[in-house]
Write a protein that holds these residues in place. Sequence first.
Motif, PDB file in Angstrom:
ATOM      1  N   LEU A  90       0.818  -1.210   0.000  1.00  9.94           N
ATOM      2  CA  LEU A  90       0.000   0.000   0.000  1.00  9.94           C
ATOM      3  C   LEU A  90       0.849   1.256   0.000  1.00  9.94           C
ATOM      4  O   LEU A  90       0.392   2.315  -0.437  1.00  9.94           O
ATOM      5  N   ALA A  91       2.067   1.165   0.507  1.00 12.37           N
ATOM      6  CA  ALA A  91       2.960   2.330   0.540  1.00 12.37           C
ATOM      7  C   ALA A  91       4.406   1.864   0.457  1.00 12.37           C
ATOM      8  O   ALA A  91       4.845   1.018   1.249  1.00 12.37           O
ATOM      9  N   THR A  92       5.133   2.405  -0.510  1.00 13.23           N
ATOM     10  CA  THR A  92       6.574   2.172  -0.645  1.00 13.23           C
ATOM     11  C   THR A  92       7.246   3.531  -0.731  1.00 13.23           C
ATOM     12  O   THR A  92       7.023   4.270  -1.696  1.00 13.23           O
ATOM     13  N   VAL A  93       8.041   3.896   0.280  1.00  9.14           N
ATOM     14  CA  VAL A  93       8.583   5.244   0.408  1.00  9.14           C
ATOM     15  C   VAL A  93      10.110   5.185   0.395  1.00  9.14           C
ATOM     16  O   VAL A  93      10.722   4.443   1.181  1.00  9.14           O
ATOM     17  N   THR A  94      10.702   5.960  -0.486  1.00  7.86           N
ATOM     18  CA  THR A  94      12.153   6.132  -0.489  1.00  7.86           C
ATOM     19  C   THR A  94      12.507   7.332   0.391  1.00  7.86           C
ATOM     20  O   THR A  94      12.072   8.450   0.124  1.00  7.86           O
ATOM     21  N   ILE A  95      13.256   7.086   1.446  1.00  9.88           N
ATOM     22  CA  ILE A  95      13.598   8.132   2.411  1.00  9.88           C
ATOM     23  C   ILE A  95      14.780   8.942   1.866  1.00  9.88           C
ATOM     24  O   ILE A  95      15.876   8.407   1.674  1.00  9.88           O
ATOM     25  N   ARG A  96      14.529  10.221   1.626  1.00 11.83           N
ATOM     26  CA  ARG A  96      15.569  11.137   1.156  1.00 11.83           C
ATOM     27  C   ARG A  96      15.647  12.324   2.112  1.00 11.83           C
ATOM     28  O   ARG A  96      14.649  12.704   2.730  1.00 11.83           O
ATOM     29  N   THR A  97      16.820  12.911   2.178  1.00 10.23           N
ATOM     30  CA  THR A  97      16.977  14.100   3.006  1.00 10.23           C
ATOM     31  C   THR A  97      16.377  15.314   2.302  1.00 10.23           C
ATOM     32  O   THR A  97      16.380  15.404   1.067  1.00 10.23           O
ATOM     33  N   GLN A  98      15.839  16.244   3.066  1.00  5.85           N
ATOM     34  CA  GLN A  98      15.274  17.472   2.510  1.00  5.85           C
ATOM     35  C   GLN A  98      16.229  18.655   2.623  1.00  5.85           C
ATOM     36  O   GLN A  98      15.918  19.741   2.152  1.00  5.85           O
ATOM     37  N   ILE A  99      17.387  18.416   3.267  1.00  3.32           N
ATOM     38  CA  ILE A  99      18.409  19.446   3.381  1.00  3.32           C
ATOM     39  C   ILE A  99      19.765  18.802   3.114  1.00  3.32           C
ATOM     40  O   ILE A  99      19.896  17.573   3.082  1.00  3.32           O
ATOM     41  N   SER A 100      20.768  19.642   2.923  1.00  2.44           N
ATOM     42  CA  SER A 100      22.123  19.147   2.706  1.00  2.44           C
ATOM     43  C   SER A 100      22.902  19.180   4.016  1.00  2.44           C
ATOM     44  O   SER A 100      22.722  20.086   4.839  1.00  2.44           O
ATOM     45  N   GLY A 101      23.734  18.166   4.192  1.00  2.00           N
ATOM     46  CA  GLY A 101      24.539  18.117   5.404  1.00  2.00           C
ATOM     47  C   GLY A 101      25.202  16.775   5.576  1.00  2.00           C
ATOM     48  O   GLY A 101      24.990  15.839   4.779  1.00  2.00           O
ATOM     49  N   GLN A 102      26.003  16.693   6.630  1.00  4.41           N
ATOM     50  CA  GLN A 102      26.719  15.449   6.914  1.00  4.41           C
ATOM     51  C   GLN A 102      25.825  14.514   7.717  1.00  4.41           C
ATOM     52  O   GLN A 102      25.194  14.909   8.701  1.00  4.41           O
ATOM     53  N   LEU A 103      25.746  13.254   7.286  1.00  4.60           N
ATOM     54  CA  LEU A 103      24.960  12.242   7.992  1.00  4.60           C
ATOM     55  C   LEU A 103      25.751  11.782   9.213  1.00  4.60           C
ATOM     56  O   LEU A 103      26.808  11.159   9.087  1.00  4.60           O
ATOM     57  N   VAL A 104      25.263  12.099  10.400  1.00  4.53           N
ATOM     58  CA  VAL A 104      26.011  11.807  11.621  1.00  4.53           C
ATOM     59  C   VAL A 104      25.487  10.584  12.360  1.00  4.53           C
ATOM     60  O   VAL A 104      26.176  10.068  13.251  1.00  4.53           O
ATOM     61  N   THR A 199      14.467  20.796  12.140  1.00  4.01           N
ATOM     62  CA  THR A 199      13.570  19.636  12.203  1.00  4.01           C
ATOM     63  C   THR A 199      13.926  18.614  11.130  1.00  4.01           C
ATOM     64  O   THR A 199      13.919  17.399  11.373  1.00  4.01           O
ATOM     65  N   TYR A 200      14.256  19.098   9.917  1.00  6.30           N
ATOM     66  CA  TYR A 200      14.629  18.194   8.831  1.00  6.30           C
ATOM     67  C   TYR A 200      15.918  17.447   9.118  1.00  6.30           C
ATOM     68  O   TYR A 200      16.186  16.414   8.485  1.00  6.30           O
ATOM     69  N   CYS A 201      16.737  17.956  10.056  1.00  7.61           N
ATOM     70  CA  CYS A 201      17.959  17.243  10.423  1.00  7.61           C
ATOM     71  C   CYS A 201      17.659  15.924  11.119  1.00  7.61           C
ATOM     72  O   CYS A 201      18.527  15.044  11.188  1.00  7.61           O
ATOM     73  N   HIS A 202      16.450  15.771  11.630  1.00  9.99           N
ATOM     74  CA  HIS A 202      16.019  14.520  12.268  1.00  9.99           C
ATOM     75  C   HIS A 202      15.018  13.856  11.314  1.00  9.99           C
ATOM     76  O   HIS A 202      13.855  14.261  11.231  1.00  9.99           O
ATOM     77  N   ILE A 203      15.472  12.835  10.595  1.00 12.32           N
ATOM     78  CA  ILE A 203      14.651  12.160   9.588  1.00 12.32           C
ATOM     79  C   ILE A 203      13.854  11.060  10.273  1.00 12.32           C
ATOM     80  O   ILE A 203      14.431  10.157  10.905  1.00 12.32           O
ATOM     81  N   VAL A 204      12.524  11.109  10.156  1.00  7.62           N
ATOM     82  CA  VAL A 204      11.646  10.140  10.806  1.00  7.62           C
ATOM     83  C   VAL A 204      10.880   9.370   9.735  1.00  7.62           C
ATOM     84  O   VAL A 204      10.789   9.783   8.576  1.00  7.62           O
ATOM     85  N   ALA A 205      10.317   8.234  10.153  1.00  7.50           N
ATOM     86  CA  ALA A 205       9.576   7.372   9.220  1.00  7.50           C
ATOM     87  C   ALA A 205       8.214   7.983   8.914  1.00  7.50           C
ATOM     88  O   ALA A 205       7.440   8.251   9.840  1.00  7.50           O
TER      89      ALA A 205
END
Length: 436
Positions: A90-104, A199-205
Amino acid sequence: MDNQVPDDLRETLHERSSATLEKRKANWLLRIVLIAMVGAALAWWLQTRLTTTPTPVRSAGGGPVSVVAATAQTGNIDVTLGALGTVTSLATVTIRTQISGQLVRIAFKEGQVVNRGDLLAEIDSRPYELALQQAQGALVRDQALLQDAQLDLARYQKLATANAIPRQQLDTQQALVHQYEGTVAADLAQINTAKLNITYCHIVAPVSGRVGLRQVDEGNYVTPGDSNGIVVITQLQPITVIFTLPEDNLPDVVKRLRSGATLAVTAFSRNGLTQLATGALMTVDNQIDTTTGTVKLRAQFANTDETLFPNQFVNVRLLVDVLKDVIVVPSAAIQRGVPGTYVYLIGSDDTVSVRPVDIGPSDSGHIAVRRGLAAGDQVVIDGADKLRPGAKVSLRSQQTVPAPAQSSVPVPAQTTAPAPAPGPVPTPAPARSSKR
């Protein structure tokens, strides 16, 4: 004149008669060989016919034919439609960042089941926190300028009532106040933008489901333009199956849906032997595919045990209706020939007669008989190829097989895949009697 035949003529006649005699002998020999060959071929043909043609199973004295019978019963028949389907999430979501930065930080494990709102990854938020502080400082400065301009405007308005200042000076001060008000509004928007970036720095499902293999590791610099993203989440509970049906079956399905019925759908494995899950029909597509003459349907399954997996190939059985209290016989009893569809009916005197029947849907080796039989009638299900109308029969065995019971919708009660409709059960022919 001498009447004697000359010697040379006599010799010629003798040679001709000898040649004629030899030719006649050769013709007779050829005829005898041909007759022998025809006789041998006829003997071989007769022997082949005797060894390959089945002899009717009768008693030593030409008695009744041995058959297997079944008794017609009153029961229910499921009207089902088979189709091929594909499991679709029913849902297939590709998780992408909405801002640029280093993945910590990566906060999930591959294959983990996550809920909506769970933390998946973190991006370095320090640049965006500094931008927030800068926007907040600009707001304080511009608010002070706005307040000063507003005080000057109040003074100019009092002086203007006494005609102590030009009207132009008052209008200029009013424009300056509006300018500072706009600057303050822009500062507030900058602050909200900085907060949103944090807020976008914290990526949630965004949905609940199972995460796949991660596409990027900690320490990488990520941007919104990354095509692969960070990870893919696929919803597994509930899950759907999309399958197709011929357009000729569409009216029956739509009619049942409009009546408010819930149509049960069962998914089986690729070989059609193992039942995987049971669910219900959700919807029918809004158009027919003109290239194939089929229409798509979607069924939903709870999938609590996760037996269905996205893109899995399954066999689907859609329960359209249930025929209740109909005459049911084994499918092996139905014969087809010149009278159409018929059965061999066993009478009270153990003789058979041809009974034309009007048949309906079949299910699990049983078939509904609309007309031609009554409950309790005995029909032949094995040995019919040896029968003729009026022939005497003797029962090797008798079967009483009730029709399959149907449970309440939407979930069928069956726990194993229904077997295909069997044909007549082959039985070994009894040994021929030595008596003639």
